[in-house]
Design a protein around this motif. Structure first.
Motif, PDB file in Angstrom:
ATOM      1  N   ILE A 122      42.881  40.943  40.854  1.00  0.00           N
ATOM      2  CA  ILE A 122      41.782  40.796  39.900  1.00  0.00           C
ATOM      3  C   ILE A 122      41.855  41.944  38.898  1.00  0.00           C
ATOM      4  O   ILE A 122      41.841  43.110  39.289  1.00  0.00           O
ATOM      5  CB  ILE A 122      40.396  40.824  40.579  1.00  0.00           C
ATOM      6  N   VAL A 123      41.948  41.612  37.612  1.00  0.00           N
ATOM      7  CA  VAL A 123      41.934  42.603  36.538  1.00  0.00           C
ATOM      8  C   VAL A 123      40.651  42.374  35.751  1.00  0.00           C
ATOM      9  O   VAL A 123      40.422  41.281  35.240  1.00  0.00           O
ATOM     10  CB  VAL A 123      43.160  42.468  35.623  1.00  0.00           C
ATOM     11  N   TYR A 124      39.808  43.398  35.636  1.00  0.00           N
ATOM     12  CA  TYR A 124      38.485  43.176  35.070  1.00  0.00           C
ATOM     13  C   TYR A 124      38.003  44.394  34.304  1.00  0.00           C
ATOM     14  O   TYR A 124      38.592  45.478  34.374  1.00  0.00           O
ATOM     15  CB  TYR A 124      37.477  42.812  36.167  1.00  0.00           C
ATOM     16  N   GLU A 125      36.918  44.178  33.554  1.00  0.00           N
ATOM     17  CA  GLU A 125      36.361  45.225  32.698  1.00  0.00           C
ATOM     18  C   GLU A 125      34.899  45.486  33.052  1.00  0.00           C
ATOM     19  O   GLU A 125      34.214  44.634  33.592  1.00  0.00           O
ATOM     20  CB  GLU A 125      36.416  44.782  31.229  1.00  0.00           C
ATOM     21  N   SER A 126      34.440  46.654  32.708  1.00  0.00           N
ATOM     22  CA  SER A 126      33.019  47.016  32.588  1.00  0.00           C
ATOM     23  C   SER A 126      32.220  46.967  33.875  1.00  0.00           C
ATOM     24  O   SER A 126      31.962  47.995  34.481  1.00  0.00           O
ATOM     25  CB  SER A 126      32.327  46.156  31.529  1.00  0.00           C
ATOM     26  N   ARG A 127      31.780  45.790  34.296  1.00  0.00           N
ATOM     27  CA  ARG A 127      30.749  45.690  35.326  1.00  0.00           C
ATOM     28  C   ARG A 127      31.262  46.119  36.700  1.00  0.00           C
ATOM     29  O   ARG A 127      32.116  45.456  37.295  1.00  0.00           O
ATOM     30  CB  ARG A 127      30.229  44.252  35.409  1.00  0.00           C
ATOM     31  N   PRO A 128      30.704  47.192  37.283  1.00  0.00           N
ATOM     32  CA  PRO A 128      31.144  47.618  38.617  1.00  0.00           C
ATOM     33  C   PRO A 128      30.848  46.599  39.707  1.00  0.00           C
ATOM     34  O   PRO A 128      31.540  46.577  40.734  1.00  0.00           O
ATOM     35  CB  PRO A 128      30.359  48.918  38.847  1.00  0.00           C
ATOM     36  N   ASN A 129      29.825  45.754  39.502  1.00  0.00           N
ATOM     37  CA  ASN A 129      29.486  44.777  40.543  1.00  0.00           C
ATOM     38  C   ASN A 129      30.628  43.812  40.819  1.00  0.00           C
ATOM     39  O   ASN A 129      30.706  43.210  41.898  1.00  0.00           O
ATOM     40  CB  ASN A 129      28.229  43.992  40.167  1.00  0.00           C
ATOM     41  N   VAL A 130      31.551  43.643  39.849  1.00  0.00           N
ATOM     42  CA  VAL A 130      32.695  42.752  40.062  1.00  0.00           C
ATOM     43  C   VAL A 130      33.543  43.248  41.222  1.00  0.00           C
ATOM     44  O   VAL A 130      34.135  42.453  41.956  1.00  0.00           O
ATOM     45  CB  VAL A 130      33.533  42.614  38.774  1.00  0.00           C
ATOM     46  N   THR A 131      33.588  44.557  41.435  1.00  0.00           N
ATOM     47  CA  THR A 131      34.355  45.107  42.555  1.00  0.00           C
ATOM     48  C   THR A 131      33.872  44.512  43.872  1.00  0.00           C
ATOM     49  O   THR A 131      34.681  44.073  44.710  1.00  0.00           O
ATOM     50  CB  THR A 131      34.226  46.644  42.585  1.00  0.00           C
ATOM     51  N   ALA A 132      32.559  44.477  44.065  1.00  0.00           N
ATOM     52  CA  ALA A 132      32.005  43.924  45.299  1.00  0.00           C
ATOM     53  C   ALA A 132      32.059  42.400  45.307  1.00  0.00           C
ATOM     54  O   ALA A 132      32.418  41.785  46.325  1.00  0.00           O
ATOM     55  CB  ALA A 132      30.566  44.397  45.476  1.00  0.00           C
ATOM     56  N   ASP A 133      31.700  41.763  44.185  1.00  0.00           N
ATOM     57  CA  ASP A 133      31.670  40.295  44.128  1.00  0.00           C
ATOM     58  C   ASP A 133      33.052  39.699  44.378  1.00  0.00           C
ATOM     59  O   ASP A 133      33.213  38.771  45.183  1.00  0.00           O
ATOM     60  CB  ASP A 133      31.167  39.822  42.760  1.00  0.00           C
ATOM     61  N   ALA A 134      34.060  40.216  43.668  1.00  0.00           N
ATOM     62  CA  ALA A 134      35.415  39.678  43.802  1.00  0.00           C
ATOM     63  C   ALA A 134      35.963  39.927  45.197  1.00  0.00           C
ATOM     64  O   ALA A 134      36.609  39.058  45.792  1.00  0.00           O
ATOM     65  CB  ALA A 134      36.329  40.302  42.748  1.00  0.00           C
ATOM     66  N   ALA A 135      35.698  41.120  45.726  1.00  0.00           N
ATOM     67  CA  ALA A 135      36.152  41.417  47.079  1.00  0.00           C
ATOM     68  C   ALA A 135      35.543  40.451  48.077  1.00  0.00           C
ATOM     69  O   ALA A 135      36.236  39.915  48.955  1.00  0.00           O
ATOM     70  CB  ALA A 135      35.799  42.854  47.441  1.00  0.00           C
ATOM     71  N   ALA A 136      34.246  40.194  47.961  1.00  0.00           N
ATOM     72  CA  ALA A 136      33.570  39.316  48.913  1.00  0.00           C
ATOM     73  C   ALA A 136      34.139  37.911  48.884  1.00  0.00           C
ATOM     74  O   ALA A 136      34.411  37.300  49.931  1.00  0.00           O
ATOM     75  CB  ALA A 136      32.072  39.286  48.613  1.00  0.00           C
ATOM     76  N   LEU A 137      34.328  37.358  47.698  1.00  0.00           N
ATOM     77  CA  LEU A 137      34.833  35.995  47.589  1.00  0.00           C
ATOM     78  C   LEU A 137      36.262  35.886  48.114  1.00  0.00           C
ATOM     79  O   LEU A 137      36.609  34.923  48.808  1.00  0.00           O
ATOM     80  CB  LEU A 137      34.769  35.532  46.130  1.00  0.00           C
ATOM     81  N   CYS A 138      37.096  36.870  47.779  1.00  0.00           N
ATOM     82  CA  CYS A 138      38.480  36.821  48.260  1.00  0.00           C
ATOM     83  C   CYS A 138      38.546  36.988  49.769  1.00  0.00           C
ATOM     84  O   CYS A 138      39.256  36.233  50.466  1.00  0.00           O
ATOM     85  CB  CYS A 138      39.318  37.887  47.560  1.00  0.00           C
ATOM     86  N   LEU A 139      37.816  37.946  50.311  1.00  0.00           N
ATOM     87  CA  LEU A 139      37.871  38.189  51.752  1.00  0.00           C
ATOM     88  C   LEU A 139      37.296  37.026  52.543  1.00  0.00           C
ATOM     89  O   LEU A 139      37.848  36.635  53.586  1.00  0.00           O
ATOM     90  CB  LEU A 139      37.129  39.483  52.080  1.00  0.00           C
ATOM     91  N   LYS A 140      36.188  36.434  52.076  1.00  0.00           N
ATOM     92  CA  LYS A 140      35.593  35.298  52.800  1.00  0.00           C
ATOM     93  C   LYS A 140      36.558  34.113  52.841  1.00  0.00           C
ATOM     94  O   LYS A 140      36.610  33.375  53.833  1.00  0.00           O
ATOM     95  CB  LYS A 140      34.273  34.894  52.134  1.00  0.00           C
ATOM     96  N   SER A 141      37.340  33.942  51.776  1.00  0.00           N
ATOM     97  CA  SER A 141      38.307  32.840  51.741  1.00  0.00           C
ATOM     98  C   SER A 141      39.640  33.216  52.377  1.00  0.00           C
ATOM     99  O   SER A 141      40.618  32.477  52.258  1.00  0.00           O
ATOM    100  CB  SER A 141      38.523  32.363  50.300  1.00  0.00           C
ATOM    101  N   GLY A 142      39.684  34.375  53.059  1.00  0.00           N
ATOM    102  CA  GLY A 142      40.862  34.763  53.825  1.00  0.00           C
ATOM    103  C   GLY A 142      41.968  35.399  53.023  1.00  0.00           C
ATOM    104  O   GLY A 142      43.083  35.554  53.521  1.00  0.00           O
ATOM    105  N   ASN A 143      41.676  35.802  51.778  1.00  0.00           N
ATOM    106  CA  ASN A 143      42.695  36.386  50.914  1.00  0.00           C
ATOM    107  C   ASN A 143      42.568  37.904  50.857  1.00  0.00           C
ATOM    108  O   ASN A 143      41.449  38.429  50.752  1.00  0.00           O
ATOM    109  CB  ASN A 143      42.544  35.852  49.488  1.00  0.00           C
ATOM    110  N   ALA A 144      43.693  38.596  50.896  1.00  0.00           N
ATOM    111  CA  ALA A 144      43.684  40.005  50.528  1.00  0.00           C
ATOM    112  C   ALA A 144      43.501  40.094  49.017  1.00  0.00           C
ATOM    113  O   ALA A 144      43.864  39.178  48.276  1.00  0.00           O
ATOM    114  CB  ALA A 144      44.984  40.670  50.948  1.00  0.00           C
ATOM    115  N   VAL A 145      42.926  41.220  48.558  1.00  0.00           N
ATOM    116  CA  VAL A 145      42.649  41.349  47.133  1.00  0.00           C
ATOM    117  C   VAL A 145      43.066  42.732  46.646  1.00  0.00           C
ATOM    118  O   VAL A 145      42.856  43.731  47.326  1.00  0.00           O
ATOM    119  CB  VAL A 145      41.155  41.080  46.832  1.00  0.00           C
TER     120      VAL A 145
END
Length: 418
Positions: A122-145
């Motif tokens: 995941i390559v992203y800008e600005s919003r720090p919440n993306v760190t937690a949101d993207a991690a949660a979605l990837c980990l719940k679906s069984g993906n390393a991120v």
């Protein structure tokens, strides 16, 4: 180690961790996310202090107030991050679902089962919440991120990732399944985009320039959308009150997002009846109208539109407006100038609604509803990693299911092929 060596090591470790993550049960993943949510709330003071460093640096660099607002963390936003993790934990787990099963004449049973993609960058800008949101979605679906946030949020992103990784260590889950590229040099992104043997998919989240940079430099498949040039078509049979309510909402409810309305098309048979009240409602909401000659006959306050307006993503209170001869002309305009994002028709004609759905080539087509509904939460996905206008591998808002693929499974009782 050089930046290139460090990125290669991070990607390698993420690949190894992905195998362990794919074996986790749903209950283990949910418990991990719930403890991560608790960890964010417990660490709010530290997160806000680290975020203050990014805000101070942003002010020194002259970031706009809007950018600083997107960057800022406070108690409310930390709680919102934690709540988002809890919401993902509550969603159904797609991993292991058998989507279909059929029997062959020789007696073998053939099926398709959902599995993680593997490692997602995941390559992203600005919003720090993306760190937690993207991690949660990837980990719940069984993906390393593997996460690479913008330089403007480096202290915030490191602090958030450290809390999440701390939970993984406590639960003996390989923390490399959640990795953050820890430096701000652009070389880190470029090296990440070269890891095609270790990272399975790249998802950029940010402005068009970031997405184009990723696409132009990646050796790895990229899920993308460049912009949202979203349309609403007022059909000849449209109810004017409904049309006005939908159009004002689609344009003004949050104009700076990708599913906000950017172009209004009106059937010429509805122009005299619909344009004056719709234009009045938009003007009262502070919207600048830019219309073609036919539209301006009914809304003289509108400025003259140019050819550039039809392809514009304004992301502000400006709306391009055009009168079209019929549905053929509306669909042709959308398919020429649209960005495969969100298109709506306002109509009382069922046949026209069905034709619009079939023929408009976009990731979300709406009937008698605002384009603002093209959002994972609004569509019932619970959460999304982003909206894809790429038909491979996914099209539209990407929820947990879209972060998986399927493999064939075969059951037999001794069959051999002759």
């Amino acid at each position: 180690m050089t930046i290139a060596e460090q990125v290669a090591t991070i990607a390698h470790n993420a690949r190894q961790a992905s195998f362990a993550l794919a074996r986790l049960s749903t209950s283990a993943k949910n418990e991990m996310l719930l403890q991560m949510a608790h960890g964010l709330e417990a660490g709010a003071t530290h997160l806000i202090a680290e975020n203050a460093k990014d805000l101070a640096s942003g002010r020194e660099k002259g970031l706009s107030e809007a950018m600083l607002d997107r960057l800022m963390l406070n108690d409310t936003r930390v709680r919102a991050m934690a709540d988002a993790l809890r919401e993902v934990a509550a969603l159904p787990d797609p991993v292991g679902e058998v989507t279909k099963m059929w029997k062959r004449p020789n007696g073998i049973m053939v099926g398709k089962m959902r599995i993680p993609l593997g490692v997602i960058g995941i390559v992203y800008e600005s919003r720090p919440n993306v760190t937690a949101d993207a991690a949660a979605l990837c980990l719940k679906s069984g993906n390393a991120v593997v996460l690479r946030g913008g330089s403007e949020a480096i202290h915030s992103n490191r602090a958030i990732a450290a809390i999440l990784q701390g939970v993984m260590r406590q639960l003996t889950i390989p923390e490399a399944a959640l990795s953050l590229i820890p430096f701000i040099e652009r070389e880190g992104v470029l090296e990440m985009l070269k890891q095609e043997e270790l990272i399975d998919l790249i998802i950029p989240r940010g402005g068009e320039s970031l997405i184009r940079f990723v696409v132009e430099n990646s050796r790895i498949p990229v899920i993308k959308h460049y912009k949202g040039v979203c349309h609403a078509f007022v059909d000849a049979s449209a109810d004017v009150e409904m049309a006005s309510r939908i159009i004002v909402n689609a344009k003004t409810q949050r104009p700076g997002v990708c599913n906000a309305l950017e172009t209004l098309l009106v059937h010429r048979d509805a122009a005299a009846r619909c344009i004056p009240p719709i234009a009045k409602a938009l003007a009262e909401a502070g919207v600048e109208l830019r219309g073609d000659e036919a539209f301006r006959q009914y809304a003289p306050q509108a400025k003259a539109a140019t050819d550039e307006d039809w392809a514009a993503e304004y992301l502000e209170l400006i709306l391009a407006c055009k009168v079209v001869a019929d549905m053929d002309a509306a669909i042709a305009h959308i398919n020429r100038y649209g960005s495969l994002h969100s298109e709506a028709i306002i109509t009382s004609d069922y046949g026209n609604a069905q034709r619009f759905i079939r023929e408009v080539n976009s990731s979300c087509v709406l009937v008698n509803a605002s384009t603002r509904f093209n959002d994972g939460g609004q569509l019932g996905l619970g959460a999304e990693i982003g909206i894809s206008t790429t038909k491979l591998h996914s099209f539209g808002p990407m929820g947990l299911e879209d972060l998986t693929t399927t493999k064939f499974i075969v059951y037999g009782d001794g069959q051999v092929r002759g």
